[in-house]
Design a protein around this motif. Structure first.
Motif, PDB file in Angstrom:
ATOM      1  N   LEU A  82      17.479   6.190 -11.664  1.00  0.00           N
ATOM      2  CA  LEU A  82      17.772   5.356 -12.920  1.00  0.00           C
ATOM      3  C   LEU A  82      16.396   4.342 -13.401  1.00  0.00           C
ATOM      4  CD1 LEU A  82      21.628   4.251 -12.140  1.00  0.00           C
ATOM      5  CD2 LEU A  82      20.956   6.168 -13.548  1.00  0.00           C
ATOM      6  N   SER A  83      16.380   3.843 -14.417  1.00  0.00           N
ATOM      7  CA  SER A  83      15.521   2.863 -14.643  1.00  0.00           C
ATOM      8  C   SER A  83      16.258   1.434 -13.764  1.00  0.00           C
ATOM      9  CB  SER A  83      15.260   2.648 -15.998  1.00  0.00           C
ATOM     10  OG  SER A  83      16.468   1.910 -16.472  1.00  0.00           O
ATOM     11  N   GLU A  86      18.920   0.160 -15.762  1.00  0.00           N
ATOM     12  CA  GLU A  86      20.266   0.712 -15.837  1.00  0.00           C
ATOM     13  C   GLU A  86      21.038   0.318 -14.621  1.00  0.00           C
ATOM     14  OE1 GLU A  86      19.199   4.784 -18.325  1.00  0.00           O
ATOM     15  OE2 GLU A  86      18.436   4.752 -16.390  1.00  0.00           O
ATOM     16  N   ALA A  87      20.263   0.463 -13.331  1.00  0.00           N
ATOM     17  CA  ALA A  87      20.573   0.115 -12.132  1.00  0.00           C
ATOM     18  C   ALA A  87      21.304  -1.123 -11.964  1.00  0.00           C
ATOM     19  CB  ALA A  87      19.828   0.825 -11.187  1.00  0.00           C
ATOM     20  N   ARG A  88      20.759  -2.131 -12.754  1.00  0.00           N
ATOM     21  CA  ARG A  88      21.393  -3.579 -12.647  1.00  0.00           C
ATOM     22  C   ARG A  88      22.589  -3.793 -13.446  1.00  0.00           C
ATOM     23  NH1 ARG A  88      15.649  -4.946 -12.595  1.00  0.00           N
ATOM     24  NH2 ARG A  88      15.198  -5.913 -10.405  1.00  0.00           N
ATOM     25  N   ASP A  89      23.131  -2.833 -14.336  1.00  0.00           N
ATOM     26  CA  ASP A  89      24.339  -2.837 -14.880  1.00  0.00           C
ATOM     27  C   ASP A  89      25.422  -2.894 -14.189  1.00  0.00           C
ATOM     28  OD1 ASP A  89      26.323  -2.796 -16.685  1.00  0.00           O
ATOM     29  OD2 ASP A  89      25.248  -1.071 -18.196  1.00  0.00           O
ATOM     30  N   ALA A 147      19.172   0.842  -1.856  1.00  0.00           N
ATOM     31  CA  ALA A 147      18.578   1.320  -0.720  1.00  0.00           C
ATOM     32  C   ALA A 147      17.450   2.561  -0.552  1.00  0.00           C
ATOM     33  CB  ALA A 147      19.551   1.354   0.692  1.00  0.00           C
ATOM     34  N   VAL A 148      18.078   3.435  -1.251  1.00  0.00           N
ATOM     35  CA  VAL A 148      17.324   4.496  -1.310  1.00  0.00           C
ATOM     36  C   VAL A 148      16.165   4.555  -2.490  1.00  0.00           C
ATOM     37  CG1 VAL A 148      17.275   7.253  -2.039  1.00  0.00           C
ATOM     38  CG2 VAL A 148      19.216   6.224  -0.794  1.00  0.00           C
ATOM     39  N   HIS A 149      16.689   3.893  -3.560  1.00  0.00           N
ATOM     40  CA  HIS A 149      15.508   3.535  -4.659  1.00  0.00           C
ATOM     41  C   HIS A 149      14.220   2.762  -4.002  1.00  0.00           C
ATOM     42  CE1 HIS A 149      13.969   2.605  -8.531  1.00  0.00           C
ATOM     43  NE2 HIS A 149      14.029   1.145  -8.168  1.00  0.00           N
ATOM     44  N   LEU A 150      14.539   1.884  -3.301  1.00  0.00           N
ATOM     45  CA  LEU A 150      13.595   0.894  -2.854  1.00  0.00           C
ATOM     46  C   LEU A 150      12.650   1.376  -1.705  1.00  0.00           C
ATOM     47  CD1 LEU A 150      15.589  -2.471  -3.005  1.00  0.00           C
ATOM     48  CD2 LEU A 150      13.506  -1.840  -4.176  1.00  0.00           C
ATOM     49  N   THR A 151      13.106   2.621  -0.873  1.00  0.00           N
ATOM     50  CA  THR A 151      12.510   3.026  -0.006  1.00  0.00           C
ATOM     51  C   THR A 151      12.273   4.258   0.082  1.00  0.00           C
ATOM     52  OG1 THR A 151      14.608   3.275   1.244  1.00  0.00           O
ATOM     53  CG2 THR A 151      13.448   1.040   1.540  1.00  0.00           C
ATOM     54  N   ARG A 152      12.620   5.372  -0.958  1.00  0.00           N
ATOM     55  CA  ARG A 152      12.405   6.658  -0.618  1.00  0.00           C
ATOM     56  C   ARG A 152      11.008   6.899  -1.069  1.00  0.00           C
ATOM     57  NH1 ARG A 152      11.609  10.865  -3.884  1.00  0.00           N
ATOM     58  NH2 ARG A 152      12.433  12.742  -3.121  1.00  0.00           N
ATOM     59  N   ALA A 153      10.142   7.589  -0.132  1.00  0.00           N
ATOM     60  CA  ALA A 153       8.502   7.813  -0.218  1.00  0.00           C
ATOM     61  C   ALA A 153       8.148   6.867  -1.154  1.00  0.00           C
ATOM     62  CB  ALA A 153       8.770   9.530  -0.797  1.00  0.00           C
ATOM     63  N   PRO A 154       7.761   5.498  -0.733  1.00  0.00           N
ATOM     64  CA  PRO A 154       7.333   4.734  -1.599  1.00  0.00           C
ATOM     65  C   PRO A 154       5.968   4.822  -1.994  1.00  0.00           C
ATOM     66  CG  PRO A 154       7.712   3.892   0.724  1.00  0.00           C
ATOM     67  CD  PRO A 154       8.265   5.109   0.676  1.00  0.00           C
TER      68      PRO A 154
END
Length: 258
Positions: A82-83, A86-89, A147-154
């Motif tokens: 998600l953008s 969107e993910a802060r909604d 957690a995944v969004h911030l750390t997956r294959a950064p």
């Protein structure tokens, strides 16, 4: 195809008001998903690829956190990228907690016995209270996705992180979700919103042979202070890591003298 929804704003306000009137949390002790009428929901502009995953939680405090990593991957795969807007909604996460992940939320965050704590627990884990990413960190489902969004294959999102390329795309996700102190003391801080600083800190913890909990408590505080007078995210990644390792060395020397 399964649909993803958000709760309409008025319906969300009505639900929060009901929580404040229900001292015993009886509404949240019942099993199963909450029922919504069509008028209470709006379709989210993303389709789910299949049925939502069943997230199984062990019946112990340690067991409840043990599967966070696996659950995070399942939630992220199901909701999809998600953008950040969107993910802060919060309306999305309220639906997720009350809908497909209601039983998971009950099992992962069981209600306390004291009435005041019951309300706070419901508002934190089933709703999104406050502003910023710290409020999302407390939500039962949002915390897993973020957690995944911030750390997956950064390194795929930021070329400056290419020196940290690892064959395991989830090396930092495992670290973040493998220790509750690491999760709390990174995402609760202001720098937790900056991926480059967050990943650098996790890399320092990963390289260190010291116990993670006391290290992250002290180091996250020092990094947060440093962010107030230096733009750490502008440093080359290895220089940023070296700075954090020097802070770790100072704390180790202080501990040894003590």
């Amino acid at each position: 195809m399964p649909r993803i929804y958000v709760v309409r704003e008025q319906a969300l306000k009505d639900m929060e008001a009901r929580v404040l009137l229900d001292d015993g949390g009886q509404w949240y002790r019942r099993s199963g998903a909450f029922e919504f009428t069509p008028e209470q929901l709006l379709e989210f502009p993303h389709d789910a690829p299949n049925e939502p995953p069943a997230l199984v939680v062990e019946d112990s405090r340690r067991g409840r956190a043990a599967a966070d990593f696996e659950h995070a991957l399942q939630v992220y795969d199901w909701i999809g990228p998600l953008s950040e807007t969107e993910a802060r909604d919060r309306r999305l996460w309220v639906w997720a907690a009350h809908g497909p992940f209601a039983d998971y939320t009950r099992a992962r965050w069981p209600l306390p016995s004291e009435p005041k704590k019951i309300r706070n627990s419901i508002l934190e884990h089933w709703f999104v209270q406050g502003e910023g990413r710290a409020s999302l960190r407390r939500h039962s489902v949002a915390r897993l996705w973020w957690a995944v969004h911030l750390t997956r294959a950064p390194w795929e999102q930021d070329d400056a992180l290419l020196p940290l390329l690892n064959e395991d795309p989830y090396v930092y996700t495992r670290l973040l979700l493998g220790n509750q102190d690491v999760f709390f003391h990174t995402l609760e801080r202001e720098f937790g919103s900056d991926q480059r600083i967050l990943i650098a800190l996790l890399e320092v913890v990963r390289r260190s042979k010291r116990a993670q909990s006391p290290l992250i408590k002290w180091l996250s505080k020092e990094v947060n202070l440093a962010c107030r007078y230096r733009e750490l995210n502008l440093l080359p990644i290895e220089e940023l890591i070296a700075l954090m390792e020097s802070l770790e060395a100072l704390e180790r020397e202080s501990s040894d003298k003590g």
